[in-house]
Design a protein around this motif. Structure first.
Motif, PDB file in Angstrom:
ATOM      1  N   VAL A   1       0.123   3.850   3.222  1.00 19.44           N
ATOM      2  CA  VAL A   1       1.073   3.422   4.383  1.00 19.44           C
ATOM      3  C   VAL A   1       2.529   2.752   4.287  1.00 19.44           C
TER       4      VAL A   1
ATOM      5  N   GLN B   1       5.593   1.129   6.708  1.00 21.51           N
ATOM      6  CA  GLN B   1       6.438   0.816   7.560  1.00 21.51           C
ATOM      7  C   GLN B   1       7.875   0.753   7.541  1.00 21.51           C
TER       8      GLN B   1
ATOM      9  N   LYS C   1       1.070  -1.111   0.299  1.00 21.81           N
ATOM     10  CA  LYS C   1       0.160   0.130  -0.383  1.00 21.81           C
ATOM     11  C   LYS C   1       0.871   1.016   0.234  1.00 21.81           C
TER      12      LYS C   1
END
Length: 154
Positions: free
Chosen positions: A9, A11, A6
């Motif tokens: 998003v 991380q 994604k």
């Protein structure tokens, strides 16, 4: 193997550990002062930078290489022993924006060797600039992968 990613998003490299592939953290490197880093971070005070590299592999082959680059001036003494340094830096400097750039290019010799790229194959480079509330670049991350590795989603 395709991994769904994604694009909205984020991380940190250590948060990306997944049961279908594994992560190997390479030895950190401290780069001496270069004008390149002063320009990259738009800050003439940047001297040395810390580069942390992470290689993601499935059982048989490399998937991607992530390089996290942080100016030493932003790494506090108490942070040096933290494993998820990127998350700590983001929290400490209140990172609230990430500017992303994508490009299709040819790998460097180091990237080709680590990702086991043979021949004329190209790579996708995802560049991420982490900005504090004043739009100052605090850290930079670059992920290199073969075009078949990820399926990018909104």
């Amino acid at each position: 193997m395709n991994i769904r990613k994604k694009v909205r998003v984020y991380q940190t490299p250590l948060e990306r550990i997944h049961f279908t592939y594994r992560m190997e953290q390479l030895e950190p490197i401290i780069h001496e002062k270069k004008n390149f880093y002063k320009v990259l971070f738009a800050n003439p005070l940047v001297e040395e930078v810390l580069e942390r590299s992470f290689l993601y592999t499935d059982n048989t082959s490399p998937l991607s290489l992530v390089k996290s680059i942080i100016p030493n001036m932003y790494v506090k003494r108490s942070m040096s022993s933290i494993s998820n340094l990127e998350l700590k830096i983001d929290d400490f400097y209140q990172i609230d924006k990430i500017k992303k750039e994508y490009s299709l290019t040819w790998p460097t010799s180091e990237e080709a060797e680590l990702l086991q790229i043979i021949g004329d194959s190209q790579i996708i480079v995802e560049k991420q600039f982490f900005l504090d509330p004043n739009n100052k670049i605090i850290r930079y991350e670059e992920e290199v992968s073969c075009p078949e590795t990820y399926i990018f989603e909104e």
